[in-house]
Write an enzyme that holds these catalytic residues in place. Sequence first.
Site, mmCIF file in Angstrom:
data_model
loop_
_atom_site.group_PDB
_atom_site.id
_atom_site.type_symbol
_atom_site.label_atom_id
_atom_site.label_comp_id
_atom_site.label_asym_id
_atom_site.label_seq_id
_atom_site.Cartn_x
_atom_site.Cartn_y
_atom_site.Cartn_z
ATOM 1 N N CYS A 68 11.047 57.897 32.886
ATOM 2 C CA CYS A 68 11.903 56.980 32.869
ATOM 3 C C CYS A 68 12.297 56.516 31.607
ATOM 4 C CB CYS A 68 12.157 56.766 34.308
ATOM 5 S SG CYS A 68 13.906 55.568 34.839
ATOM 6 N N CYS A 79 21.207 55.838 32.237
ATOM 7 C CA CYS A 79 19.702 56.714 32.220
ATOM 8 C C CYS A 79 19.929 56.727 31.421
ATOM 9 C CB CYS A 79 20.354 57.333 33.114
ATOM 10 S SG CYS A 79 18.628 59.389 32.501
HETATM 11 N N1 LIG Z 1 15.879 60.138 37.574
HETATM 12 C C1 LIG Z 1 15.176 60.915 36.611
HETATM 13 C C2 LIG Z 1 13.589 60.688 36.233
HETATM 14 C C3 LIG Z 1 14.609 59.002 35.557
HETATM 15 C C4 LIG Z 1 15.371 58.769 34.252
HETATM 16 C C5 LIG Z 1 16.048 57.008 34.058
HETATM 17 N N2 LIG Z 1 16.739 56.766 35.018
HETATM 18 C C6 LIG Z 1 16.021 56.516 32.610
HETATM 19 O O1 LIG Z 1 16.218 55.700 32.201
HETATM 20 O O2 LIG Z 1 15.508 58.480 32.131
HETATM 21 C C7 LIG Z 1 14.108 62.630 36.985
HETATM 22 O O3 LIG Z 1 13.957 62.492 37.561
HETATM 23 O O4 LIG Z 1 14.335 63.501 35.716
#
Ligand SMILES: N[C@@H](CCC[C@H](N)C(=O)O)C(=O)O
Length: 260
Positions: free
Chosen positions: A74, A199
């Site tokens: 993340c 994200c």
């Molecule tokens: N939900 C994603 C991982 C988290 C991504 C995140 N919010 C970021 O900032 O990169 C997954 O399970 O692939």
Amino acid sequence: MVIDFYKYQGTGNDFVMIDNRSLFFPKDDVALIERLCDRRFGIGADGLILLENDKDTDFRMVYYNSDGNESSMCGNGGRCLVAFAKQLNVIDKTTTFIATDGLHHATVGANGLVSLQMIDVDKLTITPEYTFLNTGSPHHVQIVNDLEHYNVKEKGAAIRYSELYGKAGSNINFVSQINEDTFAVRTYERGVEDETLACGTGVTAVAIAMNATGVTSAKALHLNVEGGKLEVSFDKLGSQYTNVFLKGPAQFVFKGQIEI
Ligand SMILES: N[C@@H](CCC[C@H](N)C(=O)O)C(=O)O
């Protein structure tokens, strides 16, 4: 048991942070982690992150999505964890830590912005409709019209659960170009199963995909997300993307105690 928690957010992607250097936290309790992240029955967050000791680096990052399951990297969470490590006096302004996708170097700027080095990328699947790549987490990147009114939750879920990505699924990023080096991005996140306000691994994937497909030749890009602004820069050598950095705000919101 009553535990201390800290709440952080990076461009609206929010996280519950727990100092687990004493390894007290019940890491396999999926229902507990889901409850802590629940916005009505818990603290509320897109994910939960444990800060743990690591023998070779400053600390270890252990990341869970809000569905309670441990997941891949993340980017915004990593940036927030660096700010949390600084608040705990585990680090000062620079750090190297370990996460599920390997080592990460990071710097906290005087302005509070956290710059985080992401993994190198050399494998992209490019089709006329979309690009797929892994920036620590899997990302589908697709340019769409009228991003502002796009139904990210419905369209994102349809692709995330399609045959294309099977059981593992993918995060889904919808993109619109603003100018040569600036893009607007909205992301449907796997494990949250909804649109989030930002994200980090997602905008990193968008920046690389836009360069790799020739939409832009820029190697330092501005990404406007629903919760603010992020920056991604990289070097490109042939088809390899190295020195990939994700930069943006990482802010402490509040701390508290909760009975688990
Ligand atoms: N939900 C994603 C991982 C988290 C991504 C995140 N919010 C970021 O900032 O990169 C997954 O399970 O692939």
